[in-house]
Structure formats: structure tokens, C-alpha cells
Design an enzyme around this catalytic site. Structure first.
Site, PDB file in Angstrom:
ATOM      1  N   ASP A 165      25.240 -18.982   6.945  1.00  0.00           N
ATOM      2  CA  ASP A 165      24.515 -19.043   5.924  1.00  0.00           C
ATOM      3  C   ASP A 165      23.332 -20.142   6.259  1.00  0.00           C
ATOM      4  O   ASP A 165      23.571 -21.170   6.541  1.00  0.00           O
ATOM      5  CB  ASP A 165      25.242 -19.737   4.597  1.00  0.00           C
ATOM      6  N   GLY A 166      22.302 -19.730   6.150  1.00  0.00           N
ATOM      7  CA  GLY A 166      20.860 -20.472   6.319  1.00  0.00           C
ATOM      8  C   GLY A 166      19.830 -19.824   7.494  1.00  0.00           C
ATOM      9  O   GLY A 166      20.174 -19.752   8.509  1.00  0.00           O
ATOM     10  N   GLY A 167      18.681 -19.638   6.742  1.00  0.00           N
ATOM     11  CA  GLY A 167      17.762 -19.053   7.641  1.00  0.00           C
ATOM     12  C   GLY A 167      17.837 -17.778   8.376  1.00  0.00           C
ATOM     13  O   GLY A 167      17.405 -17.287   9.474  1.00  0.00           O
ATOM     14  N   HIS A 172      27.076 -13.819  -2.980  1.00  0.00           N
ATOM     15  CA  HIS A 172      27.150 -15.034  -2.494  1.00  0.00           C
ATOM     16  C   HIS A 172      26.663 -16.073  -3.637  1.00  0.00           C
ATOM     17  O   HIS A 172      25.521 -16.194  -4.002  1.00  0.00           O
ATOM     18  CB  HIS A 172      26.415 -15.230  -1.037  1.00  0.00           C
ATOM     19  N   GLY A 218      21.859 -27.545   0.747  1.00  0.00           N
ATOM     20  CA  GLY A 218      21.421 -28.183  -0.464  1.00  0.00           C
ATOM     21  C   GLY A 218      20.238 -27.175  -1.148  1.00  0.00           C
ATOM     22  O   GLY A 218      20.088 -27.519  -2.230  1.00  0.00           O
ATOM     23  N   PHE A 219      19.459 -26.733  -0.172  1.00  0.00           N
ATOM     24  CA  PHE A 219      18.211 -26.074  -0.576  1.00  0.00           C
ATOM     25  C   PHE A 219      18.119 -24.583   0.148  1.00  0.00           C
ATOM     26  O   PHE A 219      18.516 -24.737   1.159  1.00  0.00           O
ATOM     27  CB  PHE A 219      16.851 -26.822  -0.469  1.00  0.00           C
ATOM     28  N   GLY A 220      17.507 -23.648  -0.608  1.00  0.00           N
ATOM     29  CA  GLY A 220      17.276 -22.546   0.096  1.00  0.00           C
ATOM     30  C   GLY A 220      15.953 -22.564   0.801  1.00  0.00           C
ATOM     31  O   GLY A 220      15.106 -23.453   0.670  1.00  0.00           O
ATOM     32  N   GLY A 221      15.694 -21.390   1.596  1.00  0.00           N
ATOM     33  CA  GLY A 221      14.185 -21.368   2.277  1.00  0.00           C
ATOM     34  C   GLY A 221      14.081 -22.010   3.707  1.00  0.00           C
ATOM     35  O   GLY A 221      13.229 -22.365   4.017  1.00  0.00           O
ATOM     36  N   GLY A 226      19.045 -15.534   1.315  1.00  0.00           N
ATOM     37  CA  GLY A 226      18.762 -15.884  -0.229  1.00  0.00           C
ATOM     38  C   GLY A 226      17.236 -15.413  -0.258  1.00  0.00           C
ATOM     39  O   GLY A 226      17.102 -14.536  -0.705  1.00  0.00           O
ATOM     40  N   SER A 227      16.275 -16.178   0.316  1.00  0.00           N
ATOM     41  CA  SER A 227      14.872 -15.971   0.107  1.00  0.00           C
ATOM     42  C   SER A 227      14.473 -14.505   0.800  1.00  0.00           C
ATOM     43  O   SER A 227      13.477 -13.818   0.509  1.00  0.00           O
ATOM     44  CB  SER A 227      14.056 -16.936   0.684  1.00  0.00           C
ATOM     45  N   MET A 252      26.411 -26.206  -6.126  1.00  0.00           N
ATOM     46  CA  MET A 252      26.135 -27.372  -5.732  1.00  0.00           C
ATOM     47  C   MET A 252      26.121 -28.523  -6.750  1.00  0.00           C
ATOM     48  O   MET A 252      25.772 -28.119  -8.060  1.00  0.00           O
ATOM     49  CB  MET A 252      24.773 -27.245  -5.396  1.00  0.00           C
ATOM     50  N   SER A 274      22.529 -14.446  -1.354  1.00  0.00           N
ATOM     51  CA  SER A 274      22.713 -15.684  -2.246  1.00  0.00           C
ATOM     52  C   SER A 274      21.870 -15.595  -3.453  1.00  0.00           C
ATOM     53  O   SER A 274      20.771 -15.585  -3.656  1.00  0.00           O
ATOM     54  CB  SER A 274      22.380 -16.826  -1.391  1.00  0.00           C
TER      55      SER A 274
END
Length: 223
Positions: A175-177, A35, A144-147, A197-198, A39, A10
């Protein structure tokens, strides 16, 4: 037939000051898809970028541009994102009252159609649209937010969606974590596209991105 596991970094976690270079680097580092988290500050509590930015960086990679629209309404902007170079356009089931119409519109633009579900949204909302869907994106954090940390209840939801999909040629994306620790469980549950992402962009160099992507990919090989 088992679908291949794909890694989709991402760019939300990239350095926006050199976004095209970051995309080139993560492409060379082994990304399967790129990706793009869009937003609007309305549907989700953050603002990222729109179609003009995607158009500006489209030339940085020939990989699939996987565009995740966290915006409401989405329908008025579908043509813009298609023209900007999106290959897959994903809308949220929660973002509008006419999901079937949105999916038809994406396919009419010649793009693959995805639908995303927030953590609290039941999967049965897509049951009657399955034959118009190319990708199902399950959020394993609140968007809404990464990480953010992975929400464990997402695993059972992935299993239920996998069973619902059956033999249809639909990618299941999460998507997420996503990290080397959570990736094996996500794949075991039935997902085949991992957004990170991160976990990918930490380190700030092509070499570190390659190591990060390899760590996630290798963690899934035992599944």
C-alpha cells in the site's frame, strides 16, 4: 503455488460525497477487493471514517472488504468493524503491545487477520505470529495520506517477507505509491495484492477507473 495478483482500490481516494456510488463504479470497473483505510488522527495524522460508514456502504459491493485499521488502540473496535461487514481486518504491529492477542481476536470474530508494518518497522516483529496471519500489509509510504510516492526500500522488504512466509497461504499486500510503473517491481519482489488509491480513482468515472485498473493489472502480466 503462485497466488493471483489482486487489485484493491483504496476508497481513501474516492469522492466521499458519493461513496457508495464510487464503490459500485470501481467494483464494476474490475476491482478485486475494496480497501478501506481507517485513520484516527492519533496513530496517523489524518481522520477518515469508522465502522458506521463501512456498514453504510457495505451493500454497494459483494467484493472482499479489506479494512486497514490505522488506529491505536485497535482491539476495542475489532468487533465493530467485523459487524460492519469487514472480511479482512488488518491491525498495525506498532499500534499495540499484544499483536498475537489482536490476531486471535480477529479470527475469533470469524474474519481473516492481517498485520501491517510501517516503512521503518522490521519484518521480524511478525516472525512468531505467522501462523495466525492471513495477510501481511507492507506500507510503501508513511501512512496518513494518499498520493505519496513509493519508497524504493520497500522492495527489499517485500522480498524478505516473501522468504519468511515460505509456503504458508498468506497474501502479501503493498500500500502506497502503487502505479503501472511501480506495480511490476512490487509483484516481482513477491507481493500479490496491490492497493492503489489515486492511481485508480483519477478521472472520476467508471470508464476511467476501468482503464486505470487495467493499466496496473496489465503492467504486472509480464512478471
Amino acid at each position: 503455488m503462485t497466488r493471483p495478483v489482486l487489485i484493491a482500490p483504496s476508497i481513501l481516494s474516492a469522492d466521499f460525497g458519493k461513496l457508495a456510488d464510487e464503490i459500485r463504479a470501481v467494483d464494476a470497473a474490475g476491482a478485486d477487493w475494496i480497501h478501506c483505510d481507517v485513520m484516527d488522527g492519533h496513530f496517523v495524522p489524518n481522520i477518515t471514517f469508522g465502522a458506521p460508514i463501512i456498514k453504510a456502504v457495505r451493500g454497494a459491493s459483494k467484493k472482499i472488504f479489506d479494512v486497514h485499521l490505522m488506529i491505536a488502540p485497535a482491539d476495542p473496535y475489532l468487533a465493530d468493524f467485523a459487524a460492519a461487514g469487514a472480511d479482512i481486518i488488518t491491525v498495525h504491529a506498532e499500534a499495540g503491545p499484544h499483536l498475537d492477542r489482536s490476531l486471535q481476536a480477529i479470527r475469533a470474530l470469524g474474519k481473516k487477520a492481517g498485520v501491517s508494518l510501517n516503512p521503518s518497522t522490521p519484518e521480524n516483529v511478525i516472525e512468531y505470529c505467522l501462523d495466525r496471519i492471513d495477510l501481511i500489509l507492507l506500507m510503501s509510504v508513511n501512512p496518513g495520506f494518499g498520493g505519496q510516492s513509493f519508497i524504493p526500500s520497500a522492495l527489499e522488504k517485500i522480498r524478505r517477507v516473501k522468504a519468511m512466509v515460505g509456503a504458508r497461504p498468506i497474501d502479501i499486500e503493498v500500500d502506497g505509491g502503487v502505479t503501472p510503473e511501480t506495480a511490476p517491481e512490487v509483484v516481482k519482489a513477491g507481493a500479490n495484492v496491490l492497493v492503489a488509491g489515486s492511481a485508480v480513482f483519477k478521472g472520476g468515472s467508471e470508464k476511467s477507473y476501468a482503464a486505470n485498473i487495467a493499466a496496473i493489472r496489465n503492467a504486472t502480466k509480464s512478471v
